[in-house]
Write a protein that holds these residues in place. Structure first.
Motif, short mmCIF file in Angstrom:
data_model
loop_
_atom_site.label_atom_id
_atom_site.label_comp_id
_atom_site.label_asym_id
_atom_site.label_seq_id
_atom_site.Cartn_x
_atom_site.Cartn_y
_atom_site.Cartn_z
N PHE A 26 0.83 -1.21 0.00
CA PHE A 26 0.00 0.00 0.00
C PHE A 26 0.87 1.26 0.00
O PHE A 26 0.62 2.20 -0.76
CB PHE A 26 -0.93 -0.03 1.22
N LEU A 27 1.91 1.28 0.84
CA LEU A 27 2.80 2.44 0.88
C LEU A 27 3.46 2.68 -0.48
O LEU A 27 3.45 3.79 -1.00
CB LEU A 27 3.90 2.24 1.94
N VAL A 28 4.02 1.62 -1.04
CA VAL A 28 4.79 1.74 -2.28
C VAL A 28 3.90 2.01 -3.50
O VAL A 28 4.18 2.90 -4.29
CB VAL A 28 5.64 0.47 -2.50
N GLU A 29 2.83 1.24 -3.61
CA GLU A 29 2.03 1.29 -4.84
C GLU A 29 0.89 2.31 -4.80
O GLU A 29 0.34 2.63 -5.86
CB GLU A 29 1.47 -0.10 -5.15
N GLU A 30 0.53 2.79 -3.62
CA GLU A 30 -0.57 3.75 -3.55
C GLU A 30 -0.15 5.08 -2.92
O GLU A 30 -0.21 6.11 -3.57
CB GLU A 30 -1.77 3.15 -2.80
N VAL A 31 0.26 5.05 -1.66
CA VAL A 31 0.52 6.31 -0.94
C VAL A 31 1.57 7.16 -1.66
O VAL A 31 1.29 8.30 -2.05
CB VAL A 31 0.95 6.05 0.52
N PHE A 32 2.76 6.62 -1.82
CA PHE A 32 3.83 7.46 -2.36
C PHE A 32 3.74 7.62 -3.87
O PHE A 32 4.21 8.61 -4.42
CB PHE A 32 5.20 6.96 -1.89
N LEU A 33 3.08 6.71 -4.55
CA LEU A 33 2.79 6.89 -5.97
C LEU A 33 1.82 8.05 -6.15
O LEU A 33 2.00 8.90 -7.03
CB LEU A 33 2.23 5.60 -6.56
N ASP A 34 0.78 8.11 -5.30
CA ASP A 34 -0.17 9.24 -5.34
C ASP A 34 0.51 10.56 -5.02
O ASP A 34 0.22 11.58 -5.64
CB ASP A 34 -1.33 9.01 -4.36
N VAL A 35 1.41 10.55 -4.04
CA VAL A 35 2.13 11.77 -3.68
C VAL A 35 2.92 12.27 -4.89
O VAL A 35 2.91 13.45 -5.22
CB VAL A 35 3.07 11.53 -2.47
N LYS A 36 3.57 11.35 -5.57
CA LYS A 36 4.36 11.73 -6.76
C LYS A 36 3.45 12.26 -7.87
O LYS A 36 3.75 13.27 -8.50
CB LYS A 36 5.16 10.53 -7.26
N LYS A 37 2.30 11.60 -8.09
CA LYS A 37 1.36 12.03 -9.12
C LYS A 37 0.81 13.42 -8.83
O LYS A 37 0.54 14.19 -9.75
CB LYS A 37 0.21 11.04 -9.25
N LYS A 38 0.62 13.72 -7.55
CA LYS A 38 0.08 15.03 -7.16
C LYS A 38 1.13 16.13 -7.28
O LYS A 38 0.82 17.30 -7.11
CB LYS A 38 -0.46 14.98 -5.73
N PRO A 85 -3.74 7.82 5.73
CA PRO A 85 -4.94 7.60 4.91
C PRO A 85 -5.87 6.58 5.57
O PRO A 85 -5.43 5.73 6.36
CB PRO A 85 -4.37 7.05 3.59
N GLU A 86 -7.14 6.63 5.23
CA GLU A 86 -8.13 5.72 5.83
C GLU A 86 -7.76 4.25 5.63
O GLU A 86 -7.91 3.45 6.55
CB GLU A 86 -9.52 6.00 5.27
N LYS A 87 -7.29 3.90 4.44
CA LYS A 87 -6.93 2.49 4.20
C LYS A 87 -5.79 2.06 5.12
O LYS A 87 -5.76 0.92 5.57
CB LYS A 87 -6.56 2.28 2.74
#
Length: 110
Positions: A26-38, A85-87
């Protein structure tokens, strides 16, 4: 010559043994990927470390930012509060409610 200090943000959260791999993913594929995308400028490096003890896994995160302003872009004006994040709350057994911030003084590559 004036230089600005980089900021190191640290935080810990604990999972059960069963949730550890899901949380890391979750950290690698969602949290920090989203941070980079933003486009959070100034987040330079993320280190994810773990320590398994008895029936839980501690995740120790170290984030390196170029400035305190970059930290605020990531975490908001109340930047000392942990970003959870909630997840993540569903996967974590417990966690630090605040993050610590340090000024990086020296980095030695040996």
């Amino acid at each position: 010559m004036a230089t600005h200090q980089k900021i190191i943000r640290t935080w810990s959260g604990w999972t059960t043994l069963e949730n550890a791999s899901a949380y890391e993913k979750f950290l690698v594929e969602e949290v920090f990927l989203d941070v980079k995308k933003k486009g959070v400028d100034g987040l330079e490096k993320v280190s994810i470390s773990t320590l398994t003890h008895n029936e839980e896994v501690q995740f120790f995160l170290v984030l390196q930012f170029s400035t305190l302003e970059a930290v605020k872009k990531f975490a908001g004006e109340n930047y000392k509060m942990a970003y959870i994040p909630e997840k993540a709350k569903q996967l974590l057994k417990r966690y630090d409610h605040t993050a610590k911030h340090f000024e990086l003084k020296q980095e030695l590559l040996l």
